[in-house]
Each structure stands twice: as C-alpha cells, then as structure tokens.
Design an enzyme around this catalytic site. Structure first.
Site: not given
Ligand code: IMP
Ligand code: MG
Length: 180
Positions: A44-45, A100-101, A104, A132, A153, A160, A166
């Site tokens: 949903k991000g 994508e939001d 990470d 990040k 974070f 969220d 959100r």
């Molecule tokens: P990844 O698979 O580790 O790259 O994670 C990506 C997902 O983790 C994003 O779509 C977010 O939903 C969540 N996420 C990662 N960092 C943050 C943050 O700082 N705040 C909120 N959600 C995050």
């Molecule tokens: Mg997400």
C-alpha cells in the site's frame, strides 16, 4: 502545520515532495514518450505517491497494482517476499514501470521485478520516491529515484509503521521510542 506527536522531525515537506514528484514525472514523460506501458504500484506504500505522480505524467498508459509482502510488523524486512494480491492486467510484451515508496534491502523489488519478467514483460523499471542505499542486501538500482535518505525509519505520504501514519502529508522521521 502541526507535527504528529510520534514524529521526530520532517524529512521531506509537502513542497519538497511536490518538486520531487514533478521532476520524476518529467523524466518519465521523456523516456516513455513512444512506449506502450503500464504503471504498477506496490500497495500500500506507493498509493499516495503514485496518485500524485500519475497526474503529472502527460502520456497515455494504464495502471495496475500488486500487493507484495516482506515485512512483518517490525522495521526490518524478513527477506521472504510473496505476492499477496496479483495484477489484473496482462503485462506480456509491455513495458512496466513499478512505483514504490522506498527501497531498503532491495528484496521486495528484486522479487517483483523477476516476477514481472517471468510474466512476459518486455522491460521492467523502478521509480521509487525514496532510497536507503546503505541498507541494500541485494543489488537493486532504481532508474528513477526521488531522493536518497539516511538510515532512519520514516513515515507519512503512504509510508507506514504498523499500518499507521500513511495519511501524513509530509515524510517524517519516526521517534525511536515508538518502535524500540
Ligand atoms: P525492502 O524489501 O527491504 O527493500 O523493503 C521495502 C519495503 O519496506 C518498502 O516498500 C516499505 O514498505 C518498507 N520500508 C522500508 N523502509 C521503510 C521506512 O523507513 N519506513 C516505512 N516503510 C519502510
Ligand atoms: Mg512497501
């Protein structure tokens, strides 16, 4: 503007977000001018960002959504990604732009990009609002990146913590006391 009590400070103001979105839309318009493409949001991000972004892209395209999950209720990716809700449109032969939001670890996008390729997409690129890079566990370079952020974070503008925040119109750094 009143800051939410759980937010330590504002990282990206509404005005800054507006400028980032406009600049991303301009790049996308230029690159996708002659393409038949689908914009796919990761729910949903991405929903707040995507709503603003698509309004600024003056081209013809369709939109769709995927729900992928890798996070439990904490602040760390589990690394195990699964599709919780699938596309409604065929992507066979199409160019797909994933929205994508935040990137990470890179696990989610790595998985979703591969998934879309196996579904026959011609080309898959990523447009992320935030990145990040210091947290990356698998290689993932978004073609379109709004801004790189430090290892904090963040919440708001779609992002969220435990399904909350959100709706904040800005992106803020969440107080550590909320999740520690
Ligand atoms: P990844 O698979 O580790 O790259 O994670 C990506 C997902 O983790 C994003 O779509 C977010 O939903 C969540 N996420 C990662 N960092 C943050 C943050 O700082 N705040 C909120 N959600 C995050
Ligand atoms: Mg997400």
């Amino acid at each position: 503007m009143m800051l939410h009590k759980d937010v330590k400070s504002v990282l990206l103001s509404q005005e800054k977000l507006e400028n980032i979105v406009k600049s991303l839309a301009k790049q996308i318009e230029k690159d996708y001018n002659d393409k038949e493409f689908i914009v796919v949001g990761l729910l949903k991000g991405s929903v707040v960002f995507m709503a603003d972004l698509i309004k600024q892209i003056n081209l013809d395209f369709s939109i769709d959504f995927i729900v992928a999950s890798s996070y439990g209720s904490g602040t760390e990716s589990s690394g195990k990604v699964r599709i919780v809700s699938d596309l409604t449109l065929p992507v066979q032969g199409k160019d797909v732009l994933i929205v994508e939001d935040i990137v990470d670890s890179g696990n989610t996008l790595n998985f979703v990009m591969n998934y879309l390729m196996t579904r026959g997409a011609n080309d898959v690129r990523v447009c992320t609002l935030c990145d990040k890079p210091s947290r990356r566990k698998v290689p993932m370079t978004p073609e379109y990146c709004g801004t790189q952020i430090p290892d904090e974070f963040i919440v708001g503008y779609g992002l969220d913590y435990n399904e909350k925040y959100r709706n904040l119109p800005y992106i803020g750094i969440l107080k550590r006391s909320v999740y520690e």
